[in-house]
Structure formats: structure tokens, C-alpha cells
Design an enzyme around this catalytic site. Sequence first.
Site, mmCIF file in Angstrom:
data_model
loop_
_atom_site.group_PDB
_atom_site.id
_atom_site.type_symbol
_atom_site.label_atom_id
_atom_site.label_comp_id
_atom_site.label_asym_id
_atom_site.label_seq_id
_atom_site.Cartn_x
_atom_site.Cartn_y
_atom_site.Cartn_z
ATOM 1 N N PRO A 80 -11.420 6.016 -1.061
ATOM 2 C CA PRO A 80 -11.707 4.609 -1.352
ATOM 3 C C PRO A 80 -11.672 3.787 -0.072
ATOM 4 O O PRO A 80 -10.694 3.834 0.675
ATOM 5 C CB PRO A 80 -10.568 4.214 -2.295
ATOM 6 C CG PRO A 80 -9.434 5.140 -1.934
ATOM 7 C CD PRO A 80 -10.081 6.426 -1.519
ATOM 8 N N GLN A 129 -9.755 3.574 -7.727
ATOM 9 C CA GLN A 129 -8.586 3.255 -6.904
ATOM 10 C C GLN A 129 -8.108 1.848 -7.219
ATOM 11 O O GLN A 129 -8.902 0.917 -7.378
ATOM 12 C CB GLN A 129 -8.961 3.363 -5.418
ATOM 13 C CG GLN A 129 -7.831 2.989 -4.467
ATOM 14 C CD GLN A 129 -7.876 1.526 -4.047
ATOM 15 O OE1 GLN A 129 -8.895 0.858 -4.173
ATOM 16 N NE2 GLN A 129 -6.756 1.035 -3.548
ATOM 17 N N TYR A 131 -4.962 -1.244 -6.311
ATOM 18 C CA TYR A 131 -3.769 -1.788 -5.675
ATOM 19 C C TYR A 131 -2.969 -2.506 -6.757
ATOM 20 O O TYR A 131 -3.499 -2.880 -7.805
ATOM 21 C CB TYR A 131 -4.133 -2.770 -4.559
ATOM 22 C CG TYR A 131 -4.761 -2.136 -3.343
ATOM 23 C CD1 TYR A 131 -3.982 -1.451 -2.421
ATOM 24 C CD2 TYR A 131 -6.126 -2.246 -3.101
ATOM 25 C CE1 TYR A 131 -4.545 -0.879 -1.286
ATOM 26 C CE2 TYR A 131 -6.704 -1.678 -1.967
ATOM 27 C CZ TYR A 131 -5.907 -0.991 -1.079
ATOM 28 O OH TYR A 131 -6.470 -0.420 0.037
ATOM 29 N N ASP A 159 1.023 2.372 -0.530
ATOM 30 C CA ASP A 159 1.545 2.113 0.819
ATOM 31 C C ASP A 159 1.078 0.774 1.395
ATOM 32 O O ASP A 159 1.096 0.575 2.606
ATOM 33 C CB ASP A 159 1.164 3.257 1.770
ATOM 34 C CG ASP A 159 -0.347 3.458 1.901
ATOM 35 O OD1 ASP A 159 -1.104 2.764 1.190
ATOM 36 O OD2 ASP A 159 -0.766 4.319 2.706
ATOM 37 N N HIS A 254 -2.791 5.994 5.343
ATOM 38 C CA HIS A 254 -3.832 4.952 5.261
ATOM 39 C C HIS A 254 -4.698 4.955 6.514
ATOM 40 O O HIS A 254 -5.151 3.907 6.989
ATOM 41 C CB HIS A 254 -3.194 3.575 5.062
ATOM 42 C CG HIS A 254 -3.978 2.671 4.166
ATOM 43 N ND1 HIS A 254 -3.743 2.569 2.820
ATOM 44 C CD2 HIS A 254 -5.021 1.826 4.423
ATOM 45 C CE1 HIS A 254 -4.582 1.702 2.286
ATOM 46 N NE2 HIS A 254 -5.378 1.237 3.235
#
Length: 357
Positions: A80, A129, A131, A159, A254
Site C-alpha cells: 500500500p 490497508q 490506518y 507503526d 515502513h
Amino acid sequence: MTAPTFHSVADAERLAAERLAPDVRDFVSGGAGDEVTLAANRAAFDRVSVVPRSLVDVSGHDTGRELFGAWSSMPLAIAPMAYQRLVHPDGESGVARAAAAAGVPNVLCMLSAEPIEDVAAAGGPHWLQLYWLKDRQVVADLLRRAEGVGCRAVVLTVDVPLMGRRVRDLRNGFALPPDVRPVNIGGDVGERRAGDSAVARHTSAVFDPSLKWRDLDWIRERTRLPLVLKGILHPEDARRAVESGVDGLVVSNHGGRQLDGAVPSLDALPDVVDAVGGRCRVLLDSGVRTGVDVLRALALGADAVLLGRPVLWGLAAAGRQGVAAVLDVIRQEFETALRLAGCRDVEDARRLRTVRA
């Protein structure tokens, strides 16, 4: 546009660098802080040597594997990545079409410049994906929409309680152009301020830094899809994730864009694999650049990898065709490396020995 000829991912990176505006190039290729972890991710792969097997009949071979209920032509999915339309008008849909044609899963990014419904319509297996947002209703709606478009898994990025300090973006006063917006969640990422990042301001406004283990139950109550945690590096976190019932982990720092000084993902991988003990899928991202890197990750215990920046370089260089060319290079490299290592399939690769410099 004529289909490009790439002999390596580095070819795509060079062409992308010529075609991208300097601030966009920095946004794509840069990392956090002094970019120590960004460089360390690549160095970690270069330290790993694979010990090939000999006298193995590799006239027949299979590079594919099952990932969350769908067959992938390689042990690889598209990572992503936010705002793909920033680098080329083909954007997220172009990447999705190239992934579908290559037979690999595509992870739909929450911070997409196109609605997930439009991207999923390109076909092929896809995951969503997420958050963790302050507005839980937006998260709940995205989970519902993910099931509606046939996503096969939910990938929760764990993260980013806040965005890492990305110095290149700060120096550039980075902001998105008017035609690139986080359409799935809303918000302004276009106001340019000297010495500040509009992307970081948006993250601070909408992301919730309070994400905890018990919040995973909230997600499970709202979807039947397999749950994958992206951003795990510590073996104790991996063990707790498995005990909480997750279906997969992505060992990831990341791409060096969060905590500068964090352990390279590849170095963290073996301990995470040991902690998991085969109880869930373990994927890896951050630093993957070649098909040989895919083989190295498998030999260290990964089930598959996520491919990030090389996809954006291909997109910037030549749109959907550039992404297809990058994926074809990785496919050729991986198939060659697999057979030269004396492996007939992915599971053979996962039994290879490695030596670290």
C-alpha cells in the site's frame, strides 16, 4: 506510450527520477530523519547470501503461492502506497491493472487518490490497508466497503501513531496538487507552508495515536476478513499478535519512513518467524528491489514480500505499462534465482540456508 524496456528495477528508478518533479521525487524516495534506516534496509539484503542446492531437477518449477485465499503468480503483493496518482495520471487504477495482469495481489491504500471501488474494479485479488483513525465511523465504513468490493484481507498499519519526521518533505514544504486528495477519508493535504509538510499535518489531524491491542477486537467485530498487522518488528509483538488471533503479519519499518534508527526489516524477520512458529502468515517489506531479494526473504522464513517503491518508479516512468515492466523484471529475476538456487517452488526456497556477511 510505448512499453518501456527495463533490465532491472534500477532502470525504472533512473527514468522516474528524470520525469518526477524534485519535491515529488523526494516524497517517494525519501525516508525519515537522516535516512539511516532507509539505507540500512538495502544494506541488510546485501549482507545475506543464499547457499544454493545442486543436482536438483528444476526443469519443472512453480513460482506461485496461495495468499489469503487467492493464488499469486509470485510470493509477492503490491504494497500500500499513498497518493499514487501523484506520480502519474494512471494512478492507483493503473497499478491495480498491472497487478491483475501479473497475477499478484494489490493492497488498496486508504490514502488513495481514487475511491477503493474504482481501484478494485481493475480486477485481480486485492486487500484493503487501513490506518487507525480518530473518526471510527470512517474506519467502519471502509471495512464495509472492503467487503463490498471483494477484498480478501484487511491490512492494519500499526507503526504510524504519528508520521515520522521526513526532512526532505519539510525542506520542500511538501503538499499535494489540487487533483490529488485522500478521497476515501477526506481532509486537506494541499496547503503549502514553508518548512512544513501538508501530509504530516493531515496525518496529525486524522490519525489516532491511541491504537492498542484491544482495539483489534473492534475491527474483528466489524469484518469477517482475515486481519493482517503491518509494521511488526519485535518478536514479542509478533507472539502477542498471534495469540490475539491475527491471520498475518508484515515485518516492516515502513520503508525507513517512520523511526529512523529502527532495525532493518530483513534483520528482524528471522526472530519474528521463530516467534510466530507457523501460526500465521509472515510477509516482509522495506528494501525489496530484486527477484533475488524475494528469494533471500523466503530463505529467511518469509511467506511472501510486499513490493513498494519499485512499483512507484515504474508508474512514474511509464504509467501502467511501467508497473507491468517492473513486475516482469522481478518475475524473471525471481524465477532465475529460484532455479539457480536448486529450488522447484517457494517451499524449497524457504528451506535454503543463508550466510550473513
